[in-house]
Design an enzyme around this catalytic site. Structure first.
Site, PDB file in Angstrom:
ATOM      1  N   LYS A  16       0.923  -1.142   0.099  1.00 32.02           N
ATOM      2  CA  LYS A  16       0.048   0.071   0.098  1.00 32.02           C
ATOM      3  C   LYS A  16       0.881   1.285  -0.001  1.00 32.02           C
ATOM      4  CE  LYS A  16      -2.286  -1.266   3.860  1.00 32.02           C
ATOM      5  NZ  LYS A  16      -1.318  -2.471   4.040  1.00 32.02           N
ATOM      6  N   ARG A  91      -9.675   0.679   8.551  1.00 31.72           N
ATOM      7  CA  ARG A  91      -9.297  -0.688   8.845  1.00 31.72           C
ATOM      8  C   ARG A  91     -10.265  -1.638   9.752  1.00 31.72           C
ATOM      9  NH1 ARG A  91      -3.428   0.536   8.690  1.00 31.72           N
ATOM     10  NH2 ARG A  91      -2.216  -1.426   8.817  1.00 31.72           N
ATOM     11  N   ARG A 130      11.894  -5.961   4.855  1.00 30.60           N
ATOM     12  CA  ARG A 130      11.825  -4.675   4.809  1.00 30.60           C
ATOM     13  C   ARG A 130      12.806  -3.825   5.728  1.00 30.60           C
ATOM     14  NH1 ARG A 130       5.886  -1.943   5.186  1.00 30.60           N
ATOM     15  NH2 ARG A 130       5.912  -3.165   7.389  1.00 30.60           N
ATOM     16  N   ARG A 163      11.520  -2.278  11.450  1.00 29.28           N
ATOM     17  CA  ARG A 163      10.491  -1.658  12.183  1.00 29.28           C
ATOM     18  C   ARG A 163       9.994  -2.538  13.470  1.00 29.28           C
ATOM     19  NH1 ARG A 163       5.450   0.150   8.154  1.00 29.28           N
ATOM     20  NH2 ARG A 163       4.277  -1.173   9.865  1.00 29.28           N
ATOM     21  N   ARG A 174      -0.310  -8.996  13.401  1.00 31.76           N
ATOM     22  CA  ARG A 174      -1.014  -8.147  12.458  1.00 31.76           C
ATOM     23  C   ARG A 174      -1.628  -8.809  11.489  1.00 31.76           C
ATOM     24  NH1 ARG A 174       4.381  -5.275  10.429  1.00 31.76           N
ATOM     25  NH2 ARG A 174       3.022  -3.961   9.008  1.00 31.76           N
TER      26      ARG A 174
HETATM   27  P1  AP5 Z   1       5.020  -1.826   1.905  1.00 31.28           P
HETATM   28  O1  AP5 Z   1       4.638  -0.801   0.605  1.00 31.28           O
HETATM   29  O2  AP5 Z   1       5.813  -1.041   2.928  1.00 31.28           O
HETATM   30  O3  AP5 Z   1       3.598  -2.324   2.216  1.00 31.28           O
HETATM   31  P2  AP5 Z   1       2.526  -1.898   3.110  1.00 31.28           P
HETATM   32  O4  AP5 Z   1       1.089  -2.467   2.636  1.00 31.28           O
HETATM   33  O5  AP5 Z   1       2.205  -0.384   3.007  1.00 31.28           O
HETATM   34  O6  AP5 Z   1       2.779  -2.423   4.530  1.00 31.28           O
HETATM   35  P3  AP5 Z   1       2.679  -1.873   6.033  1.00 31.28           P
HETATM   36  O7  AP5 Z   1       3.462  -2.948   6.730  1.00 31.28           O
HETATM   37  O8  AP5 Z   1       3.324  -0.491   6.122  1.00 31.28           O
HETATM   38  O9  AP5 Z   1       1.429  -2.005   6.201  1.00 31.28           O
HETATM   39  P4  AP5 Z   1       0.251  -2.082   7.522  1.00 31.28           P
HETATM   40  O10 AP5 Z   1      -0.774  -1.956   6.954  1.00 31.28           O
HETATM   41  O11 AP5 Z   1       0.719  -3.304   8.235  1.00 31.28           O
HETATM   42  O12 AP5 Z   1       1.082  -0.980   8.617  1.00 31.28           O
HETATM   43  P5  AP5 Z   1       0.713   0.574   8.571  1.00 31.28           P
HETATM   44  O13 AP5 Z   1       2.140   1.298   8.660  1.00 31.28           O
HETATM   45  O14 AP5 Z   1      -0.092   1.154   7.882  1.00 31.28           O
HETATM   46  O15 AP5 Z   1       5.702  -2.817   1.244  1.00 31.28           O
HETATM   47  C1  AP5 Z   1       6.241  -3.736   1.980  1.00 31.28           C
HETATM   48  C2  AP5 Z   1       7.735  -4.420   1.516  1.00 31.28           C
HETATM   49  O16 AP5 Z   1       7.615  -4.974   0.429  1.00 31.28           O
HETATM   50  C3  AP5 Z   1       8.682  -3.049   1.418  1.00 31.28           C
HETATM   51  O17 AP5 Z   1      10.045  -3.499   1.877  1.00 31.28           O
HETATM   52  C4  AP5 Z   1       8.595  -2.918   0.061  1.00 31.28           C
HETATM   53  O18 AP5 Z   1       9.884  -2.487  -0.771  1.00 31.28           O
HETATM   54  C5  AP5 Z   1       8.072  -4.349  -0.460  1.00 31.28           C
HETATM   55  N1  AP5 Z   1       7.595  -4.228  -1.665  1.00 31.28           N
HETATM   56  C6  AP5 Z   1       6.463  -3.586  -1.796  1.00 31.28           C
HETATM   57  N2  AP5 Z   1       5.671  -3.941  -3.006  1.00 31.28           N
HETATM   58  C7  AP5 Z   1       6.674  -4.880  -3.636  1.00 31.28           C
HETATM   59  C8  AP5 Z   1       6.372  -5.916  -4.730  1.00 31.28           C
HETATM   60  N3  AP5 Z   1       5.279  -5.614  -5.927  1.00 31.28           N
HETATM   61  N4  AP5 Z   1       7.182  -6.716  -5.137  1.00 31.28           N
HETATM   62  C9  AP5 Z   1       8.352  -6.851  -4.181  1.00 31.28           C
HETATM   63  N5  AP5 Z   1       8.478  -6.205  -3.099  1.00 31.28           N
HETATM   64  C10 AP5 Z   1       7.726  -4.978  -2.693  1.00 31.28           C
HETATM   65  O19 AP5 Z   1       0.078   0.410  10.283  1.00 31.28           O
HETATM   66  C11 AP5 Z   1       1.001   0.208  11.431  1.00 31.28           C
HETATM   67  C12 AP5 Z   1       0.357  -0.025  12.491  1.00 31.28           C
HETATM   68  O20 AP5 Z   1      -0.439   1.247  12.764  1.00 31.28           O
HETATM   69  C13 AP5 Z   1      -0.816  -1.024  12.516  1.00 31.28           C
HETATM   70  O21 AP5 Z   1      -0.350  -2.261  13.056  1.00 31.28           O
HETATM   71  C14 AP5 Z   1      -2.057  -0.489  13.813  1.00 31.28           C
HETATM   72  O22 AP5 Z   1      -1.268  -0.810  15.055  1.00 31.28           O
HETATM   73  C15 AP5 Z   1      -1.714   1.124  13.272  1.00 31.28           C
HETATM   74  N6  AP5 Z   1      -2.634   1.755  12.438  1.00 31.28           N
HETATM   75  C16 AP5 Z   1      -2.577   2.275  11.337  1.00 31.28           C
HETATM   76  N7  AP5 Z   1      -3.753   2.418  10.523  1.00 31.28           N
HETATM   77  C17 AP5 Z   1      -4.501   2.065  11.530  1.00 31.28           C
HETATM   78  C18 AP5 Z   1      -6.065   2.193  11.523  1.00 31.28           C
HETATM   79  N8  AP5 Z   1      -6.409   2.654  10.629  1.00 31.28           N
HETATM   80  N9  AP5 Z   1      -6.649   1.689  12.612  1.00 31.28           N
HETATM   81  C19 AP5 Z   1      -6.281   1.150  13.745  1.00 31.28           C
HETATM   82  N10 AP5 Z   1      -4.696   1.196  13.703  1.00 31.28           N
HETATM   83  C20 AP5 Z   1      -4.000   1.571  12.928  1.00 31.28           C
END
Ligand code: AP5
Length: 226
Positions: A16, A91, A130, A163, A174
Site C-alpha cells: 500500500k 481498517r 523490509r 520496524r 498483524r
Molecule cells: P509496503 O509498501 O511498505 O507495504 P504496506 O502495505 O504499506 O505495509 P505496511 O506494513 O506499512 O502496512 P500495514 O498496514 O501493516 O502497516 P501501517 O504502517 O499502515 O511494502 C512492504 C515491503 O515489500 C517493502 O519492503 C517494499 O519495498 C516491498 N514491496 C512492496 N511492493 C512490492 C512488490 N510489488 N514486489 C516486491 N516487493 C515489494 O500500520 C502500522 C500500525 O499502525 C498498525 O499495525 C496499527 O497498529 C496502526 N494503525 C495504522 N492504521 C490504523 C487504523 N486505521 N486503525 C487502527 N490502527 C492503525
C-alpha cells in the site's frame, strides 16, 4: 474526472505504501497513511503517539476514536478538497462508517477502494526483508529493493532499521488483526460498488500500471455517464 477519493486496502506488506507513493506522484493528491502519521506521533511523543504506541508495538489496531479523529481532520481540510489517497484507513467497519458519514456531510463520495491482493507467504517475505529509514521512513527491501549501501538510506543517509512491528511474532498478530477486523471491509466496499481488486503479486511497476489502468477505466465510465 470530477474528484478522486481513493482508499488503498490490503494486508500488511501488500504494498500500500509503495503504491501510495507512486499514485501521489501521478495524481498530485494528498496522501494520508495512518501508519506513517501514527509513527510520527510516537516519535514526537504527542498525546496521540502515547495512546497509539502500545497497540502498534503489539501489532494490534489503535482504537477507532484515535484514527477516526486523525483522518477526519485531514479529509475535511482544504488540502483534500480536490481528492485524496488514504493508506491504512479505514481498517475496521466503524472506521469505514465514520468516513462515509464524513463524506456525506461534505457532500462527497469515495471513488474507489483498491484492494491489493498478495498471498500470505509473499507478505511474510516482504515484511521480513523490509528496512525502514530511521529519519523519514523511506522504505527498502533487502532483496526486492535494496539500498545502494547496505543499512543506509539512499535518500537521506540515515540508518535503515527493522520496524518494531516487522518482528516475526508481531507480524503474525498483524495478519490476525487484518483477517478479523479489516477483511470485512472487502464486502463492505463490494456492497457499495466501489471495490477494485488488483493483483499485488507482481513487480511494483506492474502493480502501479494495473492501478493506472483501472483509474483510466473509471474515468472513461464517468465520461460516458455524463
Ligand atoms: P509496503 O509498501 O511498505 O507495504 P504496506 O502495505 O504499506 O505495509 P505496511 O506494513 O506499512 O502496512 P500495514 O498496514 O501493516 O502497516 P501501517 O504502517 O499502515 O511494502 C512492504 C515491503 O515489500 C517493502 O519492503 C517494499 O519495498 C516491498 N514491496 C512492496 N511492493 C512490492 C512488490 N510489488 N514486489 C516486491 N516487493 C515489494 O500500520 C502500522 C500500525 O499502525 C498498525 O499495525 C496499527 O497498529 C496502526 N494503525 C495504522 N492504521 C490504523 C487504523 N486505521 N486503525 C487502527 N490502527 C492503525
Amino acid at each position: 474526472m470530477s474528484e478522486l477519493n481513493l482508499i488503498l486496502l490490503g494486508p500488511p506488506g501488500s504494498g500500500k505504501g509503495t503504491q501510495g507513493e507512486a499514485l501521489q506522484e501521478d495524481l498530485r493528491l494528498p496522501y494520508y497513511a495512518t501508519g506513517d502519521i501514527l509513527r510520527a506521533a510516537v516519535k514526537d511523543g504527542t498525546q496521540i503517539g502515547k495512546q497509539a504506541k502500545e497497540y502498534m508495538d503489539r501489532g494490534e489496531l489503535v482504537p477507532d476514536e484515535v484514527t477516526i479523529g486523525v483522518i477526519g481532520e485531514r479529509v475535511e481540510g482544504p488540502d483534500a478538497s480536490d481528492g485524496f489517497i488514504l493508506d491504512g484507513f479505514p481498517r475496521t467497519v466503524p472506521q469505514a462508517e465514520a468516513l462515509e458519514d464524513e463524506m456525506n456531510k461534505l457532500g462527497r463520495k469515495m471513488t474507489a477502494a483498491i484492494l491489493i491482493e498478495v498471498p500470505q507467504d509473499e507478505i511474510i517475505r516482504r515484511l521480513g526483508g523490509r528496512r525502514t529509514c530511521e529519519q523519514e521512513g523511506h522504505v527498502f527491501h533487502v532483496e526486492f529493493d535494496p539500498p545502494n549501501q547496505e543499512g543506509v538510506c539512499d535518500v537521506d543517509g540515515s540508518p535503515l532499521i527493522v520496524r518494531d512491528d516487522d518482528k516475526p511474532e508481531v507480524i503474525e498478530k498483524r495478519l490476525e488483526q487484518y483477517r478479523t477486523k479489516t477483511a470485512p471491509l472487502v464486502d463492505y466496499y463490494e456492497d457499495r460498488g466501489i471495490l477494485q481488486k488488483v493483483n499485488g503479486d507482481e513487480a511494483p511497476d506492474d502493480v502501479a500500471d494495473h492501478i493506472r489502468g483501472l483509474l483510466a477505466t473509471l474515468r472513461r465510465e464517468e465520461e460516458m455517464e455524463m
